[in-house]
Design an enzyme around this catalytic site. Structure first.
Site, PDB file in Angstrom:
ATOM      1  N   HIS A  37     -30.092  -6.269  44.186  1.00  0.00           N
ATOM      2  CA  HIS A  37     -30.507  -7.563  43.625  1.00  0.00           C
ATOM      3  C   HIS A  37     -31.840  -7.446  42.887  1.00  0.00           C
ATOM      4  CE1 HIS A  37     -27.320  -9.474  46.016  1.00  0.00           C
ATOM      5  NE2 HIS A  37     -27.723  -8.696  47.003  1.00  0.00           N
TER       6      HIS A  37
ATOM      7  N   SER B 144     -44.179  -1.935  17.526  1.00  0.00           N
ATOM      8  CA  SER B 144     -44.269  -3.352  17.172  1.00  0.00           C
ATOM      9  C   SER B 144     -45.040  -3.478  15.867  1.00  0.00           C
ATOM     10  CB  SER B 144     -44.989  -4.134  18.274  1.00  0.00           C
ATOM     11  OG  SER B 144     -45.353  -5.427  17.837  1.00  0.00           O
TER      12      SER B 144
ATOM     13  N   GLN C 216      10.455  -1.414  14.524  1.00  0.00           N
ATOM     14  CA  GLN C 216      10.024  -0.907  13.222  1.00  0.00           C
ATOM     15  C   GLN C 216       8.572  -0.460  13.316  1.00  0.00           C
ATOM     16  OE1 GLN C 216      11.662  -3.010   9.895  1.00  0.00           O
ATOM     17  NE2 GLN C 216      10.010  -2.423   8.520  1.00  0.00           N
TER      18      GLN C 216
ATOM     19  N   ASN D 145     -41.337   0.426  23.202  1.00  0.00           N
ATOM     20  CA  ASN D 145     -40.196  -0.377  23.636  1.00  0.00           C
ATOM     21  C   ASN D 145     -38.939   0.476  23.844  1.00  0.00           C
ATOM     22  OD1 ASN D 145     -41.879  -2.615  23.200  1.00  0.00           O
ATOM     23  ND2 ASN D 145     -41.233  -2.753  21.057  1.00  0.00           N
TER      24      ASN D 145
ATOM     25  N   ASP E  90       0.795  -1.222   0.000  1.00  0.00           N
ATOM     26  CA  ASP E  90       0.000   0.000   0.000  1.00  0.00           C
ATOM     27  C   ASP E  90       0.833   1.279   0.000  1.00  0.00           C
ATOM     28  OD1 ASP E  90       0.899  -0.510   2.569  1.00  0.00           O
ATOM     29  OD2 ASP E  90      -1.040  -0.223   3.556  1.00  0.00           O
TER      30      ASP E  90
ATOM     31  N   SER F 288      -3.870  -6.135   9.873  1.00  0.00           N
ATOM     32  CA  SER F 288      -5.214  -6.449   9.376  1.00  0.00           C
ATOM     33  C   SER F 288      -6.265  -6.196  10.444  1.00  0.00           C
ATOM     34  CB  SER F 288      -5.266  -7.910   8.912  1.00  0.00           C
ATOM     35  OG  SER F 288      -4.868  -8.779   9.960  1.00  0.00           O
TER      36      SER F 288
ATOM     37  N   GLU G 260      -6.069  -4.031  12.927  1.00  0.00           N
ATOM     38  CA  GLU G 260      -6.224  -2.591  13.168  1.00  0.00           C
ATOM     39  C   GLU G 260      -7.001  -1.894  12.063  1.00  0.00           C
ATOM     40  OE1 GLU G 260      -2.288  -1.746  15.946  1.00  0.00           O
ATOM     41  OE2 GLU G 260      -2.244  -1.207  13.826  1.00  0.00           O
ATOM     42  N   ARG G 261      -6.902  -2.400  10.857  1.00  0.00           N
ATOM     43  CA  ARG G 261      -7.671  -1.798   9.762  1.00  0.00           C
ATOM     44  C   ARG G 261      -9.171  -1.881  10.042  1.00  0.00           C
ATOM     45  NH1 ARG G 261      -4.583  -1.241   4.817  1.00  0.00           N
ATOM     46  NH2 ARG G 261      -2.503  -2.167   5.079  1.00  0.00           N
TER      47      ARG G 261
ATOM     48  N   SER H 165       7.975   1.829   5.767  1.00  0.00           N
ATOM     49  CA  SER H 165       6.520   1.965   5.648  1.00  0.00           C
ATOM     50  C   SER H 165       5.848   2.239   6.985  1.00  0.00           C
ATOM     51  CB  SER H 165       5.918   0.696   5.038  1.00  0.00           C
ATOM     52  OG  SER H 165       6.418   0.479   3.745  1.00  0.00           O
TER      53      SER H 165
END
Length: 435
Positions: free
Chosen positions: A144, A265, A215, A273, A72, A310, A312-313, A97
């Site tokens: 509760h 609904s 890097q 709702n 890229d 991949s 993170e994209r 890169s």
């Protein structure tokens, strides 16, 4: 990113055109620094800016080049050379890169964080407004899911305000932590590029130099960023779940705004709702789902691999876009929330005064009863009320063992609702700085 859950301001940060614009700025600022150091001609740096500063990059053309190069950044640099001309040979010298990719990602994450901080401010404003509006509106506190002791609806919202105040602080800290720049070259040694280039680019892009990178910029920074988003999403869901419970038919202490013409609904025309709150619950789950891959991205091989890339994209745009949408939806939901004080009082009275049981327990011990005996006396009068067999105060007044310690007037004194609200102002001052 689904358009249904995407606001244009956040989506713009992750558009390809924005990304390439940031890539160009990183490269051009680096060229400026290289020119000042005498590494490349100053005219070359000026030409890069002059020819590409205002250009609209051809995304389709870059994609076409990438299909051939399978890279890229090289595809972008090739397209940039088509625009700049021969002087483009001086671009990207000594860089790798990841210098471009990681610095760009952090610019995008900081911009996203700025929008998210603004979003939280909207939530805080809505919560504060409604909290003061209902500061002294009594309602039942539940533990509760069962009636416990009285609180106020304002306190419920103040609790959320304090939680989102902490969320804001965490997000500001996460933004600061991820706002770093790396222009350190292959494996991060600066062997092919002067560290002063990194300092120049960082300042120009609103970042700070990464103290030490390999890097890649260390991914523990990003893990903390996305973990913070996940915690914020949990706060969104906590408040949304509270609203969902309060809207239940048998509770109905508050309700999402229901606009004219809205349908609840496809089958039952009477339905209203809590669809917004339920939607927020689902969106919160998605934001949290991105935390795990962000944490797993911390673990990379040696000085670099691209196993994080991949993931993170997807997670970077999706998590920020989704949380941005959720926070804005939450702010609007709180601002327009329908609140029913009369139902709150009705629910408070449903247990025939049992919510004051602790006051009776304490009063008996103060009059000389042991805690164990006092507990038994109060509980034996409380249980029939649970079964619908009388009124708590009346039963206590008829109990000869209770009357050994408390008069009728002293029993009645323990049923004062205002007693439970005497420190609301103190709590509000702690949370809001005012009461």
């Amino acid at each position: 990113m689904l358009s249904r859950y995407t606001r244009p301001e956040m989506a713009a940060i992750w558009e390809a055109q924005t990304r390439f614009k940031i890539w160009f700025e990183i490269e051009a600022h680096a060229a400026d620094a290289q020119a000042e150091l005498g590494v490349i001609p100053k005219e070359a740096a000026k030409t890069v800016w002059a020819k590409a500063r205002d250009v609209v990059f051809d995304v389709a053309r870059i994609d076409e080049i990438e299909r051939e190069t399978k890279h890229d950044v090289i595809a972008f640099l090739t397209h940039l050379a088509e625009i700049v001309g021969p002087e483009a040979r001086f671009v990207h010298q000594g860089m790798t890169s990841s210098d471009v990719l990681d610095t760009c990602l952090n610019v995008q994450l900081t911009r996203a964080a700025d929008l998210l901080v603004d979003d939280i401010d909207k939530v805080l404003a809505a919560l504060k407004k409604r909290a003061f509006e209902h500061k002294m509106t009594p309602t039942i506190g539940r533990s509760h899911g069962i009636h416990a002791e009285p609180v106020t609806f304002g306190l419920k919202l103040a609790y959320a305000y304090a939680e989102f105040s902490r969320a804001r602080e965490r997000l500001v800290a996460a933004r600061k932590e991820v706002a770093t720049c790396a222009i350190s070259g292959a494996v991060g040694t600066f062997a092919q590029i002067d560290p002063r280039v990194e300092e120049h680019v960082a300042k120009a892009m609103g970042l700070v130099p990464e103290p030490i990178s390999t890097q890649v910029i260390p991914r523990d920074r990003h893990a903390m960023y996305f973990a913070t988003l996940g915690v914020i999403a949990s706060s969104v869901e906590r408040l949304a779940t509270e609203i969902r419970h309060l809207q239940r038919t048998e509770v109905l202490e508050s309700e999402e705004f229901f606009s004219e013409g809205q349908k609840g609904s496809s089958a039952m025309p009477h339905k209203r709702n809590p669809v917004l709150s339920e939607n927020l619950t689902g969106l919160s789950r998605m934001v949290r789902a991105y935390v795990v891959p962000a944490m797993e991205n911390v673990v990379l091989w040696h000085e670099r691999d691209i196993s994080h890339s991949s993931a993170e994209r997807m997670i970077a745009p999706d998590a920020t876009v989704t949380l941005d949408f959720a926070l804005n939806r939450l702010a609007g939901l709180i601002d327009r929330l329908l609140i029913y004080p009369e139902n709150m009082l009705k629910n408070l009275d449903r247990l025939g005064g049992l919510v004051h049981s602790q006051r009776l327990l304490i009063a008996l011990t103060q009059k000389g009863a042991s805690r164990e005996d006092a507990y038994k006396l109060v509980q034996r009068n409380a249980m029939p009320v649970w079964r619908g067999e009388g009124d708590f105060q009346t039963l206590l007044k008829k109990d000869v063992d209770v009357k050994r310690y408390l008069s009728d007037a002293e029993i009645e004194e323990q049923f004062d609702l205002g007693y439970h609200l005497k420190h609301v102002d103190t709590i509000f001052k702690r949370v809001f700085g005012e009461s």
